[in-house]
Design an enzyme around this catalytic site. Sequence first.
Site, mmCIF file in Angstrom:
data_model
loop_
_atom_site.group_PDB
_atom_site.id
_atom_site.type_symbol
_atom_site.label_atom_id
_atom_site.label_comp_id
_atom_site.label_asym_id
_atom_site.label_seq_id
_atom_site.Cartn_x
_atom_site.Cartn_y
_atom_site.Cartn_z
ATOM 1 N N SER A 1 0.820 -1.212 0.000
ATOM 2 C CA SER A 1 0.000 0.000 0.000
ATOM 3 C C SER A 1 0.855 1.264 0.000
ATOM 4 O O SER A 1 1.592 1.528 -0.933
ATOM 5 C CB SER A 1 -0.945 -0.047 1.206
ATOM 6 O OG SER A 1 -1.910 0.965 1.149
ATOM 7 N N ASP B 1 -1.162 1.218 -4.034
ATOM 8 C CA ASP B 1 -2.089 0.240 -4.612
ATOM 9 C C ASP B 1 -3.433 0.854 -4.957
ATOM 10 O O ASP B 1 -4.382 0.145 -5.299
ATOM 11 C CB ASP B 1 -2.262 -0.969 -3.693
ATOM 12 C CG ASP B 1 -2.940 -0.633 -2.376
ATOM 13 O OD1 ASP B 1 -2.902 0.553 -1.968
ATOM 14 O OD2 ASP B 1 -3.504 -1.543 -1.739
ATOM 15 N N ASP C 1 -5.883 2.208 -3.342
ATOM 16 C CA ASP C 1 -7.126 2.000 -2.603
ATOM 17 C C ASP C 1 -7.445 3.161 -1.671
ATOM 18 O O ASP C 1 -8.414 3.125 -0.919
ATOM 19 C CB ASP C 1 -7.108 0.673 -1.825
ATOM 20 C CG ASP C 1 -6.061 0.627 -0.734
ATOM 21 O OD1 ASP C 1 -5.236 1.553 -0.631
ATOM 22 O OD2 ASP C 1 -6.068 -0.362 0.041
#
Length: 453
Positions: free
Chosen positions: A102, A243, A245
């Site tokens: 992440s 990533d 998100d």
Amino acid sequence: MRKLFGTDGVRGTANTHPMTADLALRLGAAVGRYFRRDAKGVHRVVIGKDTRLSGYMFESALTAGLTSTGMNVLLLGPVPTPAVGLMTRSMRADLGVMISASHNPAEDNGIKFFGPDGFKLSDQAEEEIEALLEAGVHPAQAHNIGRARRVDDARFRYGERVKSSLPRALRLDGLKVVIDCANGAAHRAAPEILWELGAEVIPVGVAPDGLNINLGCGSTHPEAAAERVVAHGADVGITLDGDADRVILVDEAGSVADGDQLMALLAERWNADGMLSGGALVATVMSNLGLERHLAAQGIGLERTAVGDRYVVERMREGGFNLGGEQSGHIVMSDFATTGDGLMAGLHFLAEMVRSGKPASELARRFEPVPQLLRNVRFAEGQAPLELAIVKTAIRDAEAALIGKGRLLIRKSGTEPLIRVMAECEDEALLEASVGSVVDAVEQAVGVETPVA
């Protein structure tokens, strides 16, 4: 209790326990066996990754472990985390895997799993997988070994899904948008999608080399996008993490807006349109007290959960809510996605700019935040500073000082060896003193001279 899994899968420094190729292979075998318990029919798993150098190693190791138990592997290549949730469900897979750490630096990596419904695995499922890992997994017979193949159009499938969450007639013509992809998983998909919708796109962080993910760019460093917004006279900046998100917004003046402000806007709009299921937003204990007060004034509830978008999603599913997220920028719109989707959330902000005709600066400042201070202290493996008397006493004293004036939150990070000390209080002197006293106690407990910024 889980030993290997944290709040968002398994994470750590590449080539250091637990993020080694050997463990990834054995973990792949364990999770493959877990999802092949009935041993009937064809079983498949989709694997996505971000742009970290170590992603190649973990992709190969996981593939070996999974195919050894008879799972067929579909390799998506670099795609955002929400694309893995989407593809797991749309391709009727038993399992989805995302290889990513992440927002962490390039030397870190992680492995997170999605079930056949596209949602992240429960704590119980992760505990059972850990038990299989410890017990050792018997491989499939030679004629039952799985196959692996590449899926070349994963990002295009994802792009169509993201665009379908917007009104069909919506276009972004006339909007100049800076998009910072953090040299990560969305470095191709995000600029393409914005261009297809008609925006003038100024890309940042779209040249990954395996080592520069999140490096001075993306949602953890929105100042890079802010500089471009001001320099190019852009209408808005959208910054994603490695990533993709999570999202952090930048208005036309270069000011940064966090996930709380975006959630407030979306909750207001959805509530006005009769789209907000359950009449409430789901957020974590980290979300600002100002958000809670603002929503209450609008007649909208706020459900709080533990930190981690997986816990937000679990509460949303339990309570029938369709909007939730985190201050850090994970925004979950469960009508369209199974996990946080930074690009999708950013597009919905742009849609509101188009619909309302208002500038980003007005839309991204929904409430005045209560002053909030967060400081982190790193600790070594094996230490448990929150269990020591000196820390417990400091926490108790700080909580007593804040009664009726604010709140204190102390937690151990689920993704890094950090103790996070956060407080909110309109009396900034009291705020500094409360956080400082606890940080000092934790530093003494772990022998650290200075906290992590």
